[in-house]
Design a protein around this motif. Structure first.
Motif, PDB file in Angstrom:
ATOM      1  N   ARG A  31       0.797  -1.229   0.000  1.00  0.00           N
ATOM      2  CA  ARG A  31       0.000   0.000   0.000  1.00  0.00           C
ATOM      3  C   ARG A  31       0.829   1.278   0.000  1.00  0.00           C
ATOM      4  O   ARG A  31       0.548   2.193  -0.742  1.00  0.00           O
ATOM      5  CB  ARG A  31      -0.955   0.026   1.196  1.00  0.00           C
ATOM      6  CG  ARG A  31      -2.012  -1.068   1.155  1.00  0.00           C
ATOM      7  CD  ARG A  31      -3.021  -0.839   0.053  1.00  0.00           C
ATOM      8  NE  ARG A  31      -3.932  -1.977  -0.024  1.00  0.00           N
ATOM      9  CZ  ARG A  31      -4.635  -2.290  -1.097  1.00  0.00           C
ATOM     10  NH1 ARG A  31      -4.534  -1.585  -2.197  1.00  0.00           N
ATOM     11  NH2 ARG A  31      -5.444  -3.320  -1.088  1.00  0.00           N
ATOM     12  N   HIS A  32       1.821   1.351   0.858  1.00  0.00           N
ATOM     13  CA  HIS A  32       2.609   2.590   0.970  1.00  0.00           C
ATOM     14  C   HIS A  32       4.013   2.250   1.457  1.00  0.00           C
ATOM     15  O   HIS A  32       4.325   1.082   1.699  1.00  0.00           O
ATOM     16  CB  HIS A  32       1.934   3.602   1.909  1.00  0.00           C
ATOM     17  CG  HIS A  32       1.771   3.112   3.302  1.00  0.00           C
ATOM     18  ND1 HIS A  32       2.446   3.616   4.364  1.00  0.00           N
ATOM     19  CD2 HIS A  32       1.032   2.082   3.806  1.00  0.00           C
ATOM     20  CE1 HIS A  32       2.109   2.948   5.465  1.00  0.00           C
ATOM     21  NE2 HIS A  32       1.262   2.015   5.157  1.00  0.00           N
ATOM     22  N   ILE A  33       4.862   3.261   1.563  1.00  0.00           N
ATOM     23  CA  ILE A  33       6.284   3.091   1.881  1.00  0.00           C
ATOM     24  C   ILE A  33       6.907   2.084   0.909  1.00  0.00           C
ATOM     25  O   ILE A  33       7.518   1.094   1.313  1.00  0.00           O
ATOM     26  CB  ILE A  33       6.520   2.679   3.372  1.00  0.00           C
ATOM     27  CG1 ILE A  33       5.617   3.454   4.315  1.00  0.00           C
ATOM     28  CG2 ILE A  33       7.980   2.919   3.771  1.00  0.00           C
ATOM     29  CD1 ILE A  33       5.667   2.983   5.759  1.00  0.00           C
ATOM     30  N   LEU A  34       6.726   2.342  -0.369  1.00  0.00           N
ATOM     31  CA  LEU A  34       7.191   1.403  -1.391  1.00  0.00           C
ATOM     32  C   LEU A  34       8.601   1.732  -1.877  1.00  0.00           C
ATOM     33  O   LEU A  34       9.224   0.901  -2.542  1.00  0.00           O
ATOM     34  CB  LEU A  34       6.217   1.402  -2.585  1.00  0.00           C
ATOM     35  CG  LEU A  34       4.794   0.938  -2.270  1.00  0.00           C
ATOM     36  CD1 LEU A  34       3.886   1.174  -3.446  1.00  0.00           C
ATOM     37  CD2 LEU A  34       4.762  -0.512  -1.860  1.00  0.00           C
ATOM     38  N   THR A  35       9.096   2.918  -1.550  1.00  0.00           N
ATOM     39  CA  THR A  35      10.393   3.346  -2.084  1.00  0.00           C
ATOM     40  C   THR A  35      11.542   2.482  -1.580  1.00  0.00           C
ATOM     41  O   THR A  35      12.463   2.196  -2.327  1.00  0.00           O
ATOM     42  CB  THR A  35      10.668   4.821  -1.730  1.00  0.00           C
ATOM     43  OG1 THR A  35      10.394   5.013  -0.351  1.00  0.00           O
ATOM     44  CG2 THR A  35       9.805   5.746  -2.555  1.00  0.00           C
ATOM     45  N   LYS A  36      11.467   2.050  -0.342  1.00  0.00           N
ATOM     46  CA  LYS A  36      12.564   1.242   0.200  1.00  0.00           C
ATOM     47  C   LYS A  36      12.458  -0.237  -0.154  1.00  0.00           C
ATOM     48  O   LYS A  36      13.372  -1.002   0.118  1.00  0.00           O
ATOM     49  CB  LYS A  36      12.657   1.422   1.719  1.00  0.00           C
ATOM     50  CG  LYS A  36      11.429   0.948   2.492  1.00  0.00           C
ATOM     51  CD  LYS A  36      11.650   1.034   3.988  1.00  0.00           C
ATOM     52  CE  LYS A  36      11.383   2.430   4.513  1.00  0.00           C
ATOM     53  NZ  LYS A  36      11.289   2.464   5.984  1.00  0.00           N
ATOM     54  N   LYS A  37      11.343  -0.638  -0.741  1.00  0.00           N
ATOM     55  CA  LYS A  37      11.174  -2.035  -1.128  1.00  0.00           C
ATOM     56  C   LYS A  37      11.722  -2.242  -2.537  1.00  0.00           C
ATOM     57  O   LYS A  37      11.521  -1.407  -3.413  1.00  0.00           O
ATOM     58  CB  LYS A  37       9.692  -2.434  -1.064  1.00  0.00           C
ATOM     59  CG  LYS A  37       9.174  -2.474   0.350  1.00  0.00           C
ATOM     60  CD  LYS A  37       7.676  -2.586   0.443  1.00  0.00           C
ATOM     61  CE  LYS A  37       7.237  -2.352   1.872  1.00  0.00           C
ATOM     62  NZ  LYS A  37       5.854  -1.941   1.977  1.00  0.00           N
ATOM     63  N   SER A  38      12.360  -3.379  -2.734  1.00  0.00           N
ATOM     64  CA  SER A  38      12.964  -3.655  -4.035  1.00  0.00           C
ATOM     65  C   SER A  38      11.874  -3.944  -5.065  1.00  0.00           C
ATOM     66  O   SER A  38      10.762  -4.359  -4.727  1.00  0.00           O
ATOM     67  CB  SER A  38      13.910  -4.837  -3.946  1.00  0.00           C
ATOM     68  OG  SER A  38      13.181  -6.030  -3.727  1.00  0.00           O
ATOM     69  N   LYS A  42       8.281  -6.000  -4.694  1.00  0.00           N
ATOM     70  CA  LYS A  42       6.981  -5.409  -5.049  1.00  0.00           C
ATOM     71  C   LYS A  42       6.288  -6.232  -6.127  1.00  0.00           C
ATOM     72  O   LYS A  42       5.075  -6.429  -6.084  1.00  0.00           O
ATOM     73  CB  LYS A  42       7.170  -3.964  -5.506  1.00  0.00           C
ATOM     74  CG  LYS A  42       7.541  -3.031  -4.387  1.00  0.00           C
ATOM     75  CD  LYS A  42       7.581  -1.590  -4.835  1.00  0.00           C
ATOM     76  CE  LYS A  42       8.856  -1.245  -5.563  1.00  0.00           C
ATOM     77  NZ  LYS A  42       9.037   0.208  -5.739  1.00  0.00           N
ATOM     78  N   ARG A  43       7.066  -6.726  -7.069  1.00  0.00           N
ATOM     79  CA  ARG A  43       6.515  -7.556  -8.145  1.00  0.00           C
ATOM     80  C   ARG A  43       5.940  -8.841  -7.568  1.00  0.00           C
ATOM     81  O   ARG A  43       4.863  -9.294  -7.973  1.00  0.00           O
ATOM     82  CB  ARG A  43       7.627  -7.855  -9.156  1.00  0.00           C
ATOM     83  CG  ARG A  43       7.167  -8.582 -10.408  1.00  0.00           C
ATOM     84  CD  ARG A  43       8.223  -8.564 -11.501  1.00  0.00           C
ATOM     85  NE  ARG A  43       9.485  -9.133 -11.073  1.00  0.00           N
ATOM     86  CZ  ARG A  43      10.649  -8.468 -11.028  1.00  0.00           C
ATOM     87  NH1 ARG A  43      10.713  -7.183 -11.357  1.00  0.00           N
ATOM     88  NH2 ARG A  43      11.754  -9.071 -10.645  1.00  0.00           N
ATOM     89  N   ASN A  44       6.635  -9.424  -6.601  1.00  0.00           N
ATOM     90  CA  ASN A  44       6.177 -10.651  -5.947  1.00  0.00           C
ATOM     91  C   ASN A  44       4.889 -10.433  -5.162  1.00  0.00           C
ATOM     92  O   ASN A  44       4.052 -11.332  -5.064  1.00  0.00           O
ATOM     93  CB  ASN A  44       7.276 -11.187  -5.029  1.00  0.00           C
ATOM     94  CG  ASN A  44       6.927 -12.540  -4.465  1.00  0.00           C
ATOM     95  OD1 ASN A  44       6.514 -12.653  -3.318  1.00  0.00           O
ATOM     96  ND2 ASN A  44       7.061 -13.573  -5.281  1.00  0.00           N
ATOM     97  N   LEU A  45       4.712  -9.224  -4.633  1.00  0.00           N
ATOM     98  CA  LEU A  45       3.510  -8.917  -3.848  1.00  0.00           C
ATOM     99  C   LEU A  45       2.253  -8.799  -4.712  1.00  0.00           C
ATOM    100  O   LEU A  45       1.142  -8.833  -4.197  1.00  0.00           O
ATOM    101  CB  LEU A  45       3.721  -7.617  -3.062  1.00  0.00           C
ATOM    102  CG  LEU A  45       4.707  -7.693  -1.894  1.00  0.00           C
ATOM    103  CD1 LEU A  45       4.992  -6.309  -1.364  1.00  0.00           C
ATOM    104  CD2 LEU A  45       4.199  -8.591  -0.796  1.00  0.00           C
ATOM    105  N   ARG A  46       2.434  -8.642  -6.022  1.00  0.00           N
ATOM    106  CA  ARG A  46       1.264  -8.541  -6.918  1.00  0.00           C
ATOM    107  C   ARG A  46       0.533  -9.871  -7.068  1.00  0.00           C
ATOM    108  O   ARG A  46      -0.662  -9.898  -7.293  1.00  0.00           O
ATOM    109  CB  ARG A  46       1.713  -8.088  -8.316  1.00  0.00           C
ATOM    110  CG  ARG A  46       2.043  -6.636  -8.415  1.00  0.00           C
ATOM    111  CD  ARG A  46       2.390  -6.296  -9.862  1.00  0.00           C
ATOM    112  NE  ARG A  46       3.435  -5.296  -9.907  1.00  0.00           N
ATOM    113  CZ  ARG A  46       4.400  -5.256 -10.824  1.00  0.00           C
ATOM    114  NH1 ARG A  46       4.457  -6.176 -11.781  1.00  0.00           N
ATOM    115  NH2 ARG A  46       5.297  -4.306 -10.797  1.00  0.00           N
ATOM    116  N   GLN A  47       1.277 -10.968  -6.991  1.00  0.00           N
ATOM    117  CA  GLN A  47       0.703 -12.302  -7.173  1.00  0.00           C
ATOM    118  C   GLN A  47      -0.225 -12.649  -6.015  1.00  0.00           C
ATOM    119  O   GLN A  47       0.144 -12.447  -4.858  1.00  0.00           O
ATOM    120  CB  GLN A  47       1.824 -13.351  -7.208  1.00  0.00           C
ATOM    121  CG  GLN A  47       2.402 -13.668  -8.564  1.00  0.00           C
ATOM    122  CD  GLN A  47       2.782 -12.487  -9.416  1.00  0.00           C
ATOM    123  OE1 GLN A  47       1.983 -12.069 -10.229  1.00  0.00           O
ATOM    124  NE2 GLN A  47       3.977 -11.942  -9.237  1.00  0.00           N
TER     125      GLN A  47
END
Length: 66
Positions: A31-38, A42-47
């Motif tokens: 949802r948020h604080i996505l800048t520090k995530k690789s 993030k791609r894996n979280l879409r599944q």
């Protein structure tokens, strides 16, 4: 007279049933604080993911008609 069971609307909006009857859920932490995530993370979280076997019994109880 038999009463219909009420489906938990909150749960009904969050879970889908697969063709084989398993429950699918979306992953958290996207949802948020996505800048520090690789990008890979993030791609894996879409599944979507399967609901853990230990929770399925509870989920089926609040989603009687799903």
């Amino acid at each position: 007279m038999q009463h219909k069971m009420k489906t938990s609307r909150a749960a009904a909006k969050r879970f889908k049933v697969t063709g084989t009857g398993k429950l699918m859920r979306n992953k958290a932490y996207k949802r948020h604080i996505l800048t520090k995530k690789s990008t890979k993370r993030k791609r894996n979280l879409r599944q979507p993911a399967l609901v853990d076997a230990t929770s399925v019994k509870t989920m089926k109880k609040i989603l009687p008609y799903l």
